[in-house]
Design a protein around this motif. Sequence first.
Motif: not given
Length: 199
Positions: A36-47
């Motif tokens: 999620a961090e790699a995608l610039g997202k919050e944990d809950a928003d990861a694919p």
Amino acid sequence: MNVQFLAIDGPLLLSPAVYADERGWFSESWNRRRFAEALGKEDADAPEFVQDNHSRSVQGVLRGLHFQRAPHPQGKLVRCTVGEVFDVAVDLRRDSPTLGQWVGERLSAENQHQLWVPVGFAHGFLTLSAVAEVQYKTAGYWSRECERSLAWNDPSIAIDWPLQELPAPHQPLLAPKDAAAPGLGALAAAGDLFAPDNV
């Protein structure tokens, strides 16, 4: 985990840390929070990955270029656990400034790199070693109705496959559906590119 941004916005090259000693090595191949961090997202928003796939191919096999349309698109996190492949992602986002452009990376059991292929991209790989095993997590289930293929050799895309590394006559081995896959123009005409609300 080291994250490398590539020439096209979307795909990422991930390099997990490998801890080696005289006994062998250890690597954390997947961590939702770090992804999620790699995608610039919050944990809950990861694919959300819902399926793991595993393929074995002999040298020269080219699988792809595959993608799934809405309503069942798939993102893929791809790694090679035996041998080496040349892994490719092609931008199929209809309104993207990089539509039809591609990125390619060597994935191998040795380098342990992973390629994130997000929704909106076609994916394929060429097997360079005598045999290769590719494993990938998918964000989205497989759907026969939504599955599509893009021609691996479409001249408008001009992927620089390392065919010279294959034994003569330096031609890939293809599944019938991949050999008959349409080019980018035909996919666009059929409405099979990704609209902004589908990525």
